[in-house]
Design a protein around this motif. Structure first.
Motif, PDB file in Angstrom:
ATOM      1  N   PRO A  65       0.939  -1.313   0.168  1.00 58.13           N
ATOM      2  CA  PRO A  65       0.066  -0.058   0.006  1.00 58.13           C
ATOM      3  C   PRO A  65       0.683   1.234  -0.047  1.00 58.13           C
ATOM      4  O   PRO A  65       1.604   1.378   0.774  1.00 58.13           O
ATOM      5  CB  PRO A  65      -0.925  -0.160   1.438  1.00 58.13           C
ATOM      6  CG  PRO A  65      -0.754  -1.629   1.541  1.00 58.13           C
ATOM      7  CD  PRO A  65       0.572  -2.139   0.880  1.00 58.13           C
ATOM      8  N   ARG A  66       0.366   2.132  -0.997  1.00 53.95           N
ATOM      9  CA  ARG A  66       1.313   3.441  -1.048  1.00 53.95           C
ATOM     10  C   ARG A  66       2.864   3.344  -1.582  1.00 53.95           C
ATOM     11  O   ARG A  66       3.582   4.392  -1.275  1.00 53.95           O
ATOM     12  CB  ARG A  66       1.018   4.349   0.108  1.00 53.95           C
ATOM     13  CG  ARG A  66      -0.504   4.587   0.385  1.00 53.95           C
ATOM     14  CD  ARG A  66      -0.652   5.729   1.598  1.00 53.95           C
ATOM     15  NE  ARG A  66      -0.240   4.774   2.753  1.00 53.95           N
ATOM     16  CZ  ARG A  66      -1.044   3.798   3.516  1.00 53.95           C
ATOM     17  NH1 ARG A  66      -2.159   3.468   2.910  1.00 53.95           N
ATOM     18  NH2 ARG A  66      -0.498   3.484   4.434  1.00 53.95           N
ATOM     19  N   ARG A  67       3.248   1.966  -1.571  1.00 50.16           N
ATOM     20  CA  ARG A  67       4.735   2.062  -1.849  1.00 50.16           C
ATOM     21  C   ARG A  67       5.118   1.373  -3.177  1.00 50.16           C
ATOM     22  O   ARG A  67       6.209   0.999  -3.374  1.00 50.16           O
ATOM     23  CB  ARG A  67       5.270   1.196  -0.781  1.00 50.16           C
ATOM     24  CG  ARG A  67       5.158   2.069   0.531  1.00 50.16           C
ATOM     25  CD  ARG A  67       6.047   1.460   1.905  1.00 50.16           C
ATOM     26  NE  ARG A  67       7.480   1.516   1.541  1.00 50.16           N
ATOM     27  CZ  ARG A  67       8.664   1.155   2.415  1.00 50.16           C
ATOM     28  NH1 ARG A  67       8.172   0.541   3.400  1.00 50.16           N
ATOM     29  NH2 ARG A  67       9.739   1.540   1.918  1.00 50.16           N
ATOM     30  N   GLY A  68       3.835   1.042  -3.866  1.00 54.64           N
ATOM     31  CA  GLY A  68       4.220   0.151  -5.173  1.00 54.64           C
ATOM     32  C   GLY A  68       4.465  -1.043  -4.751  1.00 54.64           C
ATOM     33  O   GLY A  68       4.093  -1.923  -3.965  1.00 54.64           O
ATOM     34  N   PHE A  69       5.334  -1.588  -5.858  1.00 57.90           N
ATOM     35  CA  PHE A  69       5.583  -3.131  -5.902  1.00 57.90           C
ATOM     36  C   PHE A  69       7.152  -3.422  -5.926  1.00 57.90           C
ATOM     37  O   PHE A  69       8.127  -2.216  -6.039  1.00 57.90           O
ATOM     38  CB  PHE A  69       5.442  -3.597  -7.561  1.00 57.90           C
ATOM     39  CG  PHE A  69       4.041  -3.918  -7.960  1.00 57.90           C
ATOM     40  CD1 PHE A  69       3.371  -5.167  -7.778  1.00 57.90           C
ATOM     41  CD2 PHE A  69       3.275  -2.505  -8.366  1.00 57.90           C
ATOM     42  CE1 PHE A  69       1.913  -5.034  -8.018  1.00 57.90           C
ATOM     43  CE2 PHE A  69       1.901  -3.068  -8.552  1.00 57.90           C
ATOM     44  CZ  PHE A  69       1.150  -4.070  -8.494  1.00 57.90           C
ATOM     45  N   ARG A  70       7.312  -4.416  -5.441  1.00 53.81           N
ATOM     46  CA  ARG A  70       8.653  -4.986  -5.090  1.00 53.81           C
ATOM     47  C   ARG A  70       8.752  -6.669  -5.507  1.00 53.81           C
ATOM     48  O   ARG A  70       7.862  -7.181  -5.208  1.00 53.81           O
ATOM     49  CB  ARG A  70       9.387  -4.672  -3.368  1.00 53.81           C
ATOM     50  CG  ARG A  70       8.415  -5.523  -2.500  1.00 53.81           C
ATOM     51  CD  ARG A  70       9.047  -5.226  -1.143  1.00 53.81           C
ATOM     52  NE  ARG A  70       8.445  -6.167   0.088  1.00 53.81           N
ATOM     53  CZ  ARG A  70       9.012  -6.988   0.335  1.00 53.81           C
ATOM     54  NH1 ARG A  70      10.186  -7.464  -0.137  1.00 53.81           N
ATOM     55  NH2 ARG A  70       8.516  -7.739   1.502  1.00 53.81           N
ATOM     56  N   VAL A  71       9.959  -6.895  -5.414  1.00 52.88           N
ATOM     57  CA  VAL A  71      10.248  -8.403  -5.785  1.00 52.88           C
ATOM     58  C   VAL A  71      10.215  -9.135  -4.616  1.00 52.88           C
ATOM     59  O   VAL A  71      10.578  -8.748  -3.298  1.00 52.88           O
ATOM     60  CB  VAL A  71      11.781  -8.456  -6.368  1.00 52.88           C
ATOM     61  CG1 VAL A  71      12.113 -10.119  -6.429  1.00 52.88           C
ATOM     62  CG2 VAL A  71      11.843  -7.739  -7.528  1.00 52.88           C
ATOM     63  N   THR A  72       9.376 -10.226  -4.644  1.00 55.11           N
ATOM     64  CA  THR A  72       9.168 -11.097  -3.380  1.00 55.11           C
ATOM     65  C   THR A  72      10.517 -11.742  -2.768  1.00 55.11           C
ATOM     66  O   THR A  72      11.393 -12.242  -3.700  1.00 55.11           O
ATOM     67  CB  THR A  72       8.131 -12.084  -3.804  1.00 55.11           C
ATOM     68  OG1 THR A  72       8.410 -12.828  -4.774  1.00 55.11           O
ATOM     69  CG2 THR A  72       6.827 -11.321  -4.056  1.00 55.11           C
ATOM     70  N   GLU A  73      10.323 -11.684  -1.422  1.00 58.76           N
ATOM     71  CA  GLU A  73      11.635 -12.596  -0.868  1.00 58.76           C
ATOM     72  C   GLU A  73      11.074 -13.983  -1.068  1.00 58.76           C
ATOM     73  O   GLU A  73      10.165 -14.338  -1.117  1.00 58.76           O
ATOM     74  CB  GLU A  73      11.657 -12.261   0.750  1.00 58.76           C
ATOM     75  CG  GLU A  73      11.875 -10.742   0.849  1.00 58.76           C
ATOM     76  CD  GLU A  73      13.191 -10.051   0.850  1.00 58.76           C
ATOM     77  OE1 GLU A  73      14.210 -10.939   0.615  1.00 58.76           O
ATOM     78  OE2 GLU A  73      13.611  -9.066   0.848  1.00 58.76           O
ATOM     79  N   PHE A  74      12.335 -14.961  -0.939  1.00 56.13           N
ATOM     80  CA  PHE A  74      11.880 -16.386  -0.765  1.00 56.13           C
ATOM     81  C   PHE A  74      12.895 -17.107   0.402  1.00 56.13           C
ATOM     82  O   PHE A  74      13.806 -16.539   0.797  1.00 56.13           O
ATOM     83  CB  PHE A  74      12.097 -16.989  -2.115  1.00 56.13           C
ATOM     84  CG  PHE A  74      13.490 -16.915  -2.590  1.00 56.13           C
ATOM     85  CD1 PHE A  74      14.639 -17.787  -2.202  1.00 56.13           C
ATOM     86  CD2 PHE A  74      13.660 -15.794  -3.599  1.00 56.13           C
ATOM     87  CE1 PHE A  74      15.609 -17.608  -3.012  1.00 56.13           C
ATOM     88  CE2 PHE A  74      14.863 -15.714  -4.326  1.00 56.13           C
ATOM     89  CZ  PHE A  74      15.892 -16.568  -3.906  1.00 56.13           C
ATOM     90  N   ASP A  75      12.361 -17.898   0.928  1.00 52.38           N
ATOM     91  CA  ASP A  75      12.930 -18.821   2.001  1.00 52.38           C
ATOM     92  C   ASP A  75      12.834 -20.234   1.944  1.00 52.38           C
ATOM     93  O   ASP A  75      12.004 -20.617   0.751  1.00 52.38           O
ATOM     94  CB  ASP A  75      12.557 -18.099   3.484  1.00 52.38           C
ATOM     95  CG  ASP A  75      10.782 -18.488   3.683  1.00 52.38           C
ATOM     96  OD1 ASP A  75      10.529 -19.170   2.967  1.00 52.38           O
ATOM     97  OD2 ASP A  75      10.383 -17.550   4.423  1.00 52.38           O
ATOM     98  N   VAL A  76      13.381 -20.877   2.986  1.00 48.10           N
ATOM     99  CA  VAL A  76      13.396 -22.552   2.686  1.00 48.10           C
ATOM    100  C   VAL A  76      11.957 -22.982   2.781  1.00 48.10           C
ATOM    101  O   VAL A  76      11.737 -24.223   2.290  1.00 48.10           O
ATOM    102  CB  VAL A  76      14.354 -23.039   3.800  1.00 48.10           C
ATOM    103  CG1 VAL A  76      13.882 -22.886   5.154  1.00 48.10           C
ATOM    104  CG2 VAL A  76      14.479 -24.530   3.493  1.00 48.10           C
ATOM    105  N   ALA A  77      11.065 -22.172   3.566  1.00 48.07           N
ATOM    106  CA  ALA A  77       9.784 -22.664   3.821  1.00 48.07           C
ATOM    107  C   ALA A  77       8.938 -22.618   2.493  1.00 48.07           C
ATOM    108  O   ALA A  77       8.180 -23.522   1.954  1.00 48.07           O
ATOM    109  CB  ALA A  77       8.729 -21.848   4.899  1.00 48.07           C
ATOM    110  N   GLU A  78       9.238 -21.670   1.673  1.00 44.26           N
ATOM    111  CA  GLU A  78       8.744 -21.491   0.349  1.00 44.26           C
ATOM    112  C   GLU A  78       9.172 -22.706  -0.706  1.00 44.26           C
ATOM    113  O   GLU A  78       8.669 -23.220  -1.491  1.00 44.26           O
ATOM    114  CB  GLU A  78       9.061 -20.130  -0.440  1.00 44.26           C
ATOM    115  CG  GLU A  78       8.391 -20.050  -1.684  1.00 44.26           C
ATOM    116  CD  GLU A  78       8.537 -18.669  -2.281  1.00 44.26           C
ATOM    117  OE1 GLU A  78       8.229 -18.570  -3.357  1.00 44.26           O
ATOM    118  OE2 GLU A  78       9.426 -17.963  -1.591  1.00 44.26           O
TER     119      GLU A  78
END
Length: 222
Positions: A65-78
């Motif tokens: 919200p109000r900050r636009g888009f960013r690349v998603t993080e990823f971790d071992v659970a994902e």
């Protein structure tokens, strides 16, 4: 003769940005700046926003919200979630693909595997690996399932590039050959079980970092 539909501007932007995100050129957490992207592609803000929404659908970007888009993080659970989903869905697709498998498909898949074995970079290997999976799964004729698998394979590629960016090692893919051998013999259950194990396995490996202790990353076979 039917011609393939021309790629829209928003689709082209999404495709290029997705490749950069998957390869790690655009790192996790990075902001996707609408003005910069529009200027690079000579586009208005409308197709750029559409491209960002497509990246969001693929799980590669998220809106704040109000900050636009960013690349998603990823971790071992994902990583574990992606591996388990691929294990189930790719074996399902192969089970439906097996009755439609042809000798030509199996031969091309064998050639692609040989190309992957001799790949000199992780990008070349990943392209060959994804081509192999697409070849043996596409005969399932289930487009919605295949689209979901494509997104999961893109997520797997992000982990692959993160783990192998510096010290890629060529390898022989024995699982691919075992899957093809089972398909040639009509052993569908064995082929599906081998594929499920192949894409569902996650291992740990040590990677050397210059002027630092080895770090632990996660290895996936494809």
């Amino acid at each position: 003769m039917k011609h393939a539909p021309e790629e829209t501007q928003s689709a082209r932007i999404a495709r290029v940005l997705a490749d950069r995100i998957i390869s790690g050129e655009i790192p996790p957490g990075a902001r996707l700046r609408q003005d910069h992207v529009a200027a690079e592609f000579g586009a208005s803000h409308v197709p750029v926003r559409e491209a960002f929404r497509e990246l969001q659908t693929q799980g590669l970007a998220e809106s704040e919200p109000r900050r636009g888009f960013r690349v998603t993080e990823f971790d071992v659970a994902e990583l574990r979630e992606v591996a388990e989903m691929r294990s189930s869905l790719e074996s399902l697709a192969l089970r439906h693909a097996a009755p439609n498998m042809t000798r030509a498909i199996l031969q091309e898949a064998e050639e692609v595997t040989r190309h992957g074995d001799s790949a000199s970079t992780v990008r070349d290997w990943e392209a060959a690996n994804r081509h192999f999976h697409r070849l043996i799964l596409s005969p399932c004729r289930m487009p919605r399932l295949l689209r979901t698998i494509d997104d999961l394979q893109a997520a797997s590629a992000r982990f692959l590039f993160a783990a192998w960016r510096r010290d890629w090692e060529a390898r022989t893919d024995h699982d691919h050959r075992a899957i093809l051998d089972a398909l040639r013999k009509g052993q569908t259950d064995l082929a599906c079980a081998t594929l499920a194990r192949h894409v569902g396995w996650i291992g740990k490996r040590k990677t050397a970092v210059k002027n630092a202790d080895a770090r632990e990353t996660y290895e996936i076979p494809g």
